[in-house]
Scaffold this active site. Sequence first.
Site, PDB file in Angstrom:
ATOM      1  N   ASP A  35      30.731  36.390  39.390  1.00  0.00           N
ATOM      2  CA  ASP A  35      30.389  37.590  38.587  1.00  0.00           C
ATOM      3  C   ASP A  35      29.527  37.258  37.372  1.00  0.00           C
ATOM      4  O   ASP A  35      28.500  37.894  37.138  1.00  0.00           O
ATOM      5  CB  ASP A  35      31.638  38.415  38.211  1.00  0.00           C
ATOM      6  CG  ASP A  35      32.658  37.688  37.360  1.00  0.00           C
ATOM      7  OD1 ASP A  35      32.568  36.451  37.234  1.00  0.00           O
ATOM      8  OD2 ASP A  35      33.560  38.365  36.811  1.00  0.00           O
ATOM      9  N   ASP A 168      37.007  41.936  36.663  1.00  0.00           N
ATOM     10  CA  ASP A 168      38.359  42.488  36.565  1.00  0.00           C
ATOM     11  C   ASP A 168      38.332  43.956  36.142  1.00  0.00           C
ATOM     12  O   ASP A 168      38.943  44.817  36.780  1.00  0.00           O
ATOM     13  CB  ASP A 168      39.196  41.669  35.572  1.00  0.00           C
ATOM     14  CG  ASP A 168      39.190  40.191  35.914  1.00  0.00           C
ATOM     15  OD1 ASP A 168      38.778  39.851  37.034  1.00  0.00           O
ATOM     16  OD2 ASP A 168      39.582  39.382  35.062  1.00  0.00           O
TER      17      ASP A 168
HETATM   18  C1  GLA Z   1      38.682  35.757  36.264  1.00  0.00           C
HETATM   19  C2  GLA Z   1      37.612  36.396  35.389  1.00  0.00           C
HETATM   20  C3  GLA Z   1      36.576  37.118  36.240  1.00  0.00           C
HETATM   21  C4  GLA Z   1      36.037  36.216  37.343  1.00  0.00           C
HETATM   22  C5  GLA Z   1      37.157  35.504  38.086  1.00  0.00           C
HETATM   23  C6  GLA Z   1      36.659  34.454  39.025  1.00  0.00           C
HETATM   24  O1  GLA Z   1      39.423  36.737  36.916  1.00  0.00           O
HETATM   25  O2  GLA Z   1      38.211  37.287  34.476  1.00  0.00           O
HETATM   26  O3  GLA Z   1      35.547  37.604  35.428  1.00  0.00           O
HETATM   27  O4  GLA Z   1      35.113  35.306  36.811  1.00  0.00           O
HETATM   28  O5  GLA Z   1      38.078  34.885  37.188  1.00  0.00           O
HETATM   29  O6  GLA Z   1      35.866  35.011  40.025  1.00  0.00           O
END
Ligand code: GLA
Length: 383
Positions: A35, A168
Site C-alpha cells: 500500500d 487499514d
Molecule cells: C499494516 C499497515 C498497512 C499495511 C500492512 C501491510 O496493516 O497498517 O498500511 O502496510 O501492514 O500490508
Amino acid sequence: MSKKVIEMFESRFHHAPAVVAAAPGRLEILGNHTDYNEGFVLSMAVGQTTDVAMSPVEGTECIIYENGKDYSLSLNEIDIKIPGDWRNYLKGLLVELRKRGFTVKAFHAALTSTVPLSAGMSSSAALEMAFAYALKEINGIDLSLPDWARVGQGVENNFMGLKSGLLDQFSSLYGQANALIHCDFRTVEVLQTVSMPAGWKLVVANTLVKHNLVESDYNLRRQSCEKACAAIQKTNPEVKALRDVSPALLEACRNAMDPVDYSRALHVVGEDDRVMRGVDLLKAGDVESFGKLLFESHESSRFNFENSCPELDALVELAHTIPGCAGARLSGGGFGGISIHLVKEDMAEQYCERLKTAYESMTGKTIDTIICSIGDGARIITG
Ligand code: GLA
C-alpha cells in the site's frame, strides 16, 4: 452490535444518542506491504465492528463510556500523548481534523467492539473510522472517503509514529459484504470487487504473538522500500514508486542497491504481481491456484521481507498438511499477529480444531481461530 452500544449509551447518559456509527476491522488477503508503495491489495472488511454512539455536549470535556467505565478526554489536551493509552487514537484523530481546519464539539460517547485487539485485523483503524463517522455527522465535516482514510493514516503516521499506508482505514471504509475489494493505492480507489468463491471461507489463526507495529521493524521496512525505489529512479526517472517497477527492472537494477533493500523490494514487486494474478484466478474460479499464491506470498514474507516469525511459519507449514486448505499466509504488518487460511466451508470447523491441536503439539503454544465473514464498510446506523 449497534443495539448494545445504544443501550450502553442510554444507561450511562439517560437519553438517546444523536448518532451511532460502526466501522469494521479488515483482513489483507493478498498484497503485503504494497500500500505505501502505491501498489495493489486484495482486502476485505470483516463482520466484526467497532460501534460508537455519540451526542454533542457543551464545553471541552468529553466522556467515552466503555465496558462499564468512563474515560475522559479534554479537547484542551489533545496534543498530549500518554504512552499505551488507547485514547491516543482519538486524540490523534482530533489533531488531524484540527490540521484540516475542522472544529469539533465536545461529546459523550459509548463504545463497544468485537474486533479482536492487536491481532492483525486492524482494531485501531476500526476505532478511528467509527469515531470519524460519528464526529463527521455531529460536526457536519465534509471529507471524501479517501480523505477520511488519510485522516486515519495521519493518526498512525503523525501521532502514533507508525509509517503505515492507507490499507487499514481504506478497507474499513470501502469494504463490501461478501466481496473482496481490489484496491489501488496510487489512485486510492477500489478497482473492482471480486466475489469470494462459493463454498470457501477465510479462517484467521491468531498466534497471540504481540503484534505492536509501532515498536516493530515496520518503519525500517518502509525505509528499505524507499531506498530501493530511489536507487532505481537514478537511471529510471519515470519510476515514482515500487508500483512502477517490474520484476525485470528490479533485476536490472539489483547491483545499484543494498542487497537487503533489494530483498524487500523483491517482496513488494512480487506481491503486486500476485494480486493481479490472484484477482484473475478468483474470477476464473480457480481457487486452488489462488491458494498457491497465498503460500507463495508467505514464503516471500518469510524469506525476502523477513516480517514473519516462527509461530506464523509453523501455522503456514501446518496449513500444507491439513485437508481442506487451499492456501495460507501471514496477513497484515507481520512480526506476529495473524495468518489467514483459505478453507473449504464445510470443513472449516474441523480445520480450526485440527490446526489448534497440531500447532499445540508442534510448539507447545495455543492459538485463537476465527471463521471470518465479510462485512460492509463503515456506516452511520442512526443520525
Ligand atoms: C499494516 C499497515 C498497512 C499495511 C500492512 C501491510 O496493516 O497498517 O498500511 O502496510 O501492514 O500490508
